[in-house]
Design a protein around this motif. Structure first.
Motif, PDB file in Angstrom:
ATOM      1  N   ILE A 348      46.308  19.419 144.689  1.00 29.19           N
ATOM      2  CA  ILE A 348      47.693  19.216 144.242  1.00 29.19           C
ATOM      3  C   ILE A 348      47.758  19.323 142.727  1.00 29.19           C
ATOM      4  CG2 ILE A 348      49.560  17.499 144.118  1.00 29.19           C
ATOM      5  CD1 ILE A 348      48.426  16.551 146.864  1.00 29.19           C
ATOM      6  N   VAL A 349      48.689  20.144 142.256  1.00 28.52           N
ATOM      7  CA  VAL A 349      48.880  20.247 140.804  1.00 28.52           C
ATOM      8  C   VAL A 349      50.329  19.879 140.509  1.00 28.52           C
ATOM      9  CG1 VAL A 349      48.708  21.725 138.776  1.00 28.52           C
ATOM     10  CG2 VAL A 349      47.289  22.208 140.760  1.00 28.52           C
ATOM     11  N   SER A 350      50.504  18.953 139.552  1.00 35.01           N
ATOM     12  CA  SER A 350      51.881  18.587 139.208  1.00 35.01           C
ATOM     13  C   SER A 350      52.116  18.730 137.710  1.00 35.01           C
ATOM     14  CB  SER A 350      52.179  17.160 139.668  1.00 35.01           C
ATOM     15  OG  SER A 350      51.339  16.274 138.990  1.00 35.01           O
ATOM     16  N   VAL A 351      53.348  19.111 137.383  1.00 36.46           N
ATOM     17  CA  VAL A 351      53.756  19.223 135.974  1.00 36.46           C
ATOM     18  C   VAL A 351      54.908  18.241 135.782  1.00 36.46           C
ATOM     19  CG1 VAL A 351      54.633  20.783 134.192  1.00 36.46           C
ATOM     20  CG2 VAL A 351      53.160  21.685 136.000  1.00 36.46           C
ATOM     21  N   SER A 352      54.677  17.184 134.984  1.00 38.72           N
ATOM     22  CA  SER A 352      55.728  16.180 134.768  1.00 38.72           C
ATOM     23  C   SER A 352      56.182  16.229 133.315  1.00 38.72           C
ATOM     24  CB  SER A 352      55.219  14.769 135.038  1.00 38.72           C
ATOM     25  OG  SER A 352      54.548  14.748 136.257  1.00 38.72           O
ATOM     26  N   ASP A 353      57.466  15.990 133.126  1.00 40.16           N
ATOM     27  CA  ASP A 353      57.955  15.974 131.735  1.00 40.16           C
ATOM     28  C   ASP A 353      58.870  14.775 131.515  1.00 40.16           C
ATOM     29  OD1 ASP A 353      60.806  16.643 132.266  1.00 40.16           O
ATOM     30  OD2 ASP A 353      59.968  18.535 132.987  1.00 40.16           O
ATOM     31  N   ASN A 354      59.201  14.551 130.265  1.00 40.70           N
ATOM     32  CA  ASN A 354      60.104  13.445 129.914  1.00 40.70           C
ATOM     33  C   ASN A 354      61.451  14.013 129.482  1.00 40.70           C
ATOM     34  OD1 ASN A 354      59.159  14.689 127.618  1.00 40.70           O
ATOM     35  ND2 ASN A 354      59.417  12.865 126.335  1.00 40.70           N
ATOM     36  N   GLY A 355      61.843  15.129 130.152  1.00 38.11           N
ATOM     37  CA  GLY A 355      63.025  15.873 129.701  1.00 38.11           C
ATOM     38  C   GLY A 355      64.341  15.345 130.230  1.00 38.11           C
ATOM     39  N   LEU A 356      65.288  16.284 130.336  1.00 31.85           N
ATOM     40  CA  LEU A 356      66.659  15.921 130.692  1.00 31.85           C
ATOM     41  C   LEU A 356      66.818  15.488 132.133  1.00 31.85           C
ATOM     42  CD1 LEU A 356      68.350  18.990 128.997  1.00 31.85           C
ATOM     43  CD2 LEU A 356      68.269  16.671 128.114  1.00 31.85           C
ATOM     44  N   GLY A 357      65.870  15.923 132.977  1.00 27.50           N
ATOM     45  CA  GLY A 357      65.977  15.610 134.402  1.00 27.50           C
ATOM     46  C   GLY A 357      67.006  16.487 135.090  1.00 27.50           C
ATOM     47  N   ILE A 358      67.003  16.422 136.401  1.00 26.23           N
ATOM     48  CA  ILE A 358      67.913  17.281 137.183  1.00 26.23           C
ATOM     49  C   ILE A 358      68.649  16.393 138.189  1.00 26.23           C
ATOM     50  CG2 ILE A 358      68.011  19.259 138.769  1.00 26.23           C
ATOM     51  CD1 ILE A 358      65.191  20.031 137.617  1.00 26.23           C
ATOM     52  N   ALA A 359      69.970  16.509 138.236  1.00 23.75           N
ATOM     53  CA  ALA A 359      70.760  15.705 139.198  1.00 23.75           C
ATOM     54  C   ALA A 359      70.363  16.084 140.620  1.00 23.75           C
ATOM     55  CB  ALA A 359      72.240  15.979 138.979  1.00 23.75           C
ATOM     56  N   SER A 360      70.374  15.099 141.526  1.00 24.35           N
ATOM     57  CA  SER A 360      69.848  15.378 142.871  1.00 24.35           C
ATOM     58  C   SER A 360      70.636  16.485 143.584  1.00 24.35           C
ATOM     59  CB  SER A 360      69.811  14.103 143.705  1.00 24.35           C
ATOM     60  OG  SER A 360      71.037  13.466 143.606  1.00 24.35           O
ATOM     61  N   LYS A 361      71.946  16.610 143.298  1.00 22.10           N
ATOM     62  CA  LYS A 361      72.717  17.662 143.987  1.00 22.10           C
ATOM     63  C   LYS A 361      72.312  19.067 143.510  1.00 22.10           C
ATOM     64  CE  LYS A 361      77.079  17.530 141.300  1.00 22.10           C
ATOM     65  NZ  LYS A 361      76.894  18.167 140.147  1.00 22.10           N
ATOM     66  N   GLU A 362      71.655  19.137 142.350  1.00 18.01           N
ATOM     67  CA  GLU A 362      71.234  20.452 141.829  1.00 18.01           C
ATOM     68  C   GLU A 362      69.842  20.852 142.340  1.00 18.01           C
ATOM     69  OE1 GLU A 362      73.194  22.244 140.166  1.00 18.01           O
ATOM     70  OE2 GLU A 362      74.659  20.908 139.241  1.00 18.01           O
ATOM     71  N   LEU A 363      69.101  19.840 142.826  1.00 19.42           N
ATOM     72  CA  LEU A 363      67.698  20.111 143.173  1.00 19.42           C
ATOM     73  C   LEU A 363      67.545  21.224 144.205  1.00 19.42           C
ATOM     74  CD1 LEU A 363      66.100  16.553 143.221  1.00 19.42           C
ATOM     75  CD2 LEU A 363      65.768  18.366 141.551  1.00 19.42           C
ATOM     76  N   VAL A 364      68.495  21.295 145.147  1.00 21.74           N
ATOM     77  CA  VAL A 364      68.369  22.311 146.198  1.00 21.74           C
ATOM     78  C   VAL A 364      68.675  23.722 145.689  1.00 21.74           C
ATOM     79  CG1 VAL A 364      68.775  20.963 148.281  1.00 21.74           C
ATOM     80  CG2 VAL A 364      70.720  21.686 146.895  1.00 21.74           C
ATOM     81  N   LYS A 365      69.314  23.794 144.503  1.00 21.94           N
ATOM     82  CA  LYS A 365      69.754  25.119 144.045  1.00 21.94           C
ATOM     83  C   LYS A 365      68.861  25.719 142.959  1.00 21.94           C
ATOM     84  CE  LYS A 365      74.301  23.245 144.180  1.00 21.94           C
ATOM     85  NZ  LYS A 365      75.416  22.997 143.326  1.00 21.94           N
ATOM     86  N   ILE A 366      68.024  24.903 142.323  1.00 22.62           N
ATOM     87  CA  ILE A 366      67.337  25.405 141.121  1.00 22.62           C
ATOM     88  C   ILE A 366      66.352  26.541 141.412  1.00 22.62           C
ATOM     89  CG2 ILE A 366      67.576  23.358 139.662  1.00 22.62           C
ATOM     90  CD1 ILE A 366      64.759  22.553 140.542  1.00 22.62           C
ATOM     91  N   PHE A 367      65.921  26.688 142.684  1.00 20.91           N
ATOM     92  CA  PHE A 367      64.995  27.785 142.988  1.00 20.91           C
ATOM     93  C   PHE A 367      65.738  29.065 143.362  1.00 20.91           C
ATOM     94  CE2 PHE A 367      62.377  23.979 143.882  1.00 20.91           C
ATOM     95  CZ  PHE A 367      61.347  24.238 142.998  1.00 20.91           C
ATOM     96  N   ASP A 368      67.090  28.998 143.387  1.00 20.81           N
ATOM     97  CA  ASP A 368      67.862  30.204 143.722  1.00 20.81           C
ATOM     98  C   ASP A 368      67.833  31.185 142.555  1.00 20.81           C
ATOM     99  OD1 ASP A 368      68.467  28.976 146.023  1.00 20.81           O
ATOM    100  OD2 ASP A 368      70.585  28.574 145.562  1.00 20.81           O
TER     101      ASP A 368
END
Ligand code: ADP
Length: 426
Positions: A348-368
């Motif tokens: 498992i490789v994870s990339v974590s940041d302390n950035g702006l974050g993403i609203a949960s309703k956007e999570l399903v769309k960001i890979f489009d």
């Protein structure tokens, strides 16, 4: 959806439409036949009763065979075997039809065996329309001597009237099918149009590649030239040419990569990759590259060596994209954690940041493809909305899995799971 998927949808849609049409046709025919059967049965009962009435008043007996003969779908011959009073016949027919509840226009005629023709023809309209004497035109029937013929000209209409609900439903179905056909046509047309559009973009991008590479080579040559290096102003311009043509080149490559992915032209050159080392190299590059923001990448790995089966070029691009985003979508200072861990049967490789974050309703769309989270003017970051699409496609091509967790204003974590059966361990 790819071409194969669209083809399947259309094929299944067409099969469904043909199935529905066949079923509808079968249903309507069965319905029509059964309604016709019922009405014809009623007509036979009426005619039998009429014959009985005439025989009773004549004090004669009815023939045992061939009393009622159906000559066509709406024309009947009744063999009385005795003389017939036209006035009585009409009254009896009307009476019996009323009793059975059958409201149909009819015309009748009586056969005159001496003149060998149909006589006393009369058209009787239920709606009390003017009656016209038309029945003499009813066909004769040479087999009997005393008979009358009755025709119901509106029989087919009456059956159709009985089927009004079926016809309305069929009409609705037809409208639905026309709508479905139009939708499919529009989808195909739009798809063709968008294919042409992306063909044009890809061709144009491809054409940009050669001149851009030439500019980059020329810029680099200038940059390394001793004469230019001695002149601060010229050196700065050469640096800009080199850097900007490099950036433009990256954009072009990105678009071409996506075009290749879309056409299934990306073939993975899988080989054994030491993931620990690959990530190490990537982190090193970021920690030494100049950046407008303060960037600190913390790299944790549970194991010192982890070999996986992957295409090293695309694998590196995946992490470049994730780390670039972690830097792009943070405020002044980016604290990024790159973590490699093991479970019983996957890496498992994870990339974590302390950035702006993403609203949960956007999570399903960001890979489009082309999707960018609307930010108004709050955060002016540039991009095409292609980075995560590329990441997702490459992860999918390797048969891995990617997921994202995020809290607005706290940060995001992108986690890639690489099952051991899709790679191999050392
Ligand atoms: P781009 O960065 O070119 O806009 P991407 O496909 O890389 O396109 O990302 C899609 C969207 O997802 C971005 O517009 C951004 O809003 C959001 N996003 C991606 N990575 C992060 C992250 N680490 N933190 C916050 N938002 C992100």
């Amino acid at each position: 959806m790819n071409n194969q998927g669209i083809r399947w949808v259309i094929l299944l849609g067409l099969t469904a439409v043909i199935g529905i049409l066949c079923f509808q046709g079968y249903w309507m025919t069965t319905n029509y036949n059964s309604k016709r059967e019922i009405i014809q049965q009623q007509i036979r009962i009426i005619l039998y009763k009429v014959a009985e009435g005439i025989a009773e008043s004549n004090q004669s007996t009815l023939p045992l065979h061939n009393l009622i003969t159906q000559r066509s779908s709406n024309y009947y011959i009744v063999n009385i075997n005795d003389h017939i009073d036209a006035f009585q016949l009409e009254n009896l027919i009307l009476e019996e039809m009323k009793r059975v509840g059958l409201e149909l226009d009819f015309e009748y005629a009586i056969y005159d065996c001496e003149r060998d023709e149909m006589v006393y023809g009369q058209y009787c309209s239920i709606a009390d329309l003017p009656q016209n004497s038309a029945s003499a035109s009813l066909q004769k029937y040479d087999h009997f001597d005393y008979y009358f013929g009755v025709r119901f000209p509106q029989l087919a209409l009456a059956i159709a009237g009985e089927m009004s609900l079926t016809l309305v439903l069929s009409g609705l179905l037809l409208i639905t099918l026309i709508f479905f056909g139009t939708a499919i046509y529009t989808i195909l047309y739009q798809r063709k149009y968008s294919e042409r559009q992306s063909d044009f973009i890809n061709n144009m991008t491809h054409e940009l590649k050669t001149p851009l590479s030439s500019i980059k080579i020329a810029g680099d040559t200038f940059l390394n030239d001793a004469l230019i290096q001695g002149d601060a102003r010229l050196h700065k311009y050469a640096q800009i040419v080199s850097e900007q043509s490099g950036r433009l080149n990256d954009h072009v490559e990105k678009i071409l990569d996506i075009a290749r992915l879309e056409r299934d032209l990306v073939k993975l050159n899988n080989e054994s990759v030491n993931l620990v080392k690959l990530l190490d190299r990537i982190v090193l590059q970021y920690n030494h590259a100049p950046n407008e923001k303060t960037v600190r990448i913390h790299y944790e790995h549970e194991v010192d060596e982890q070999n996986i089966l992957a295409d090293p070029l695309h694998l590196s691009n995946v992490f470049y994209n994730l780390i670039d985003n972690a830097i792009k979508y943070c405020r002044e200072s980016a604290r990024i954690t790159l973590k490699l861990s093991r479970t019983a049967n996957s890496t498992i490789v994870s990339v974590s940041d302390n950035g702006l974050g993403i609203a949960s309703k956007e999570l399903v769309k960001i890979f489009d493809k082309f999707y960018r989270i609307p930010t108004g003017n709050v955060h002016d970051t540039k991009g095409f909305g292609l980075g995560l699409y590329y990441v997702h496609q490459i992860v999918k091509l390797h048969s891995w899995h990617i997921q994202v967790e995020s809290i607005v204003d706290k940060g995001s974590t992108f986690t890639i799971t690489i099952p051991d059966n899709k790679s191999f361990q050392k």
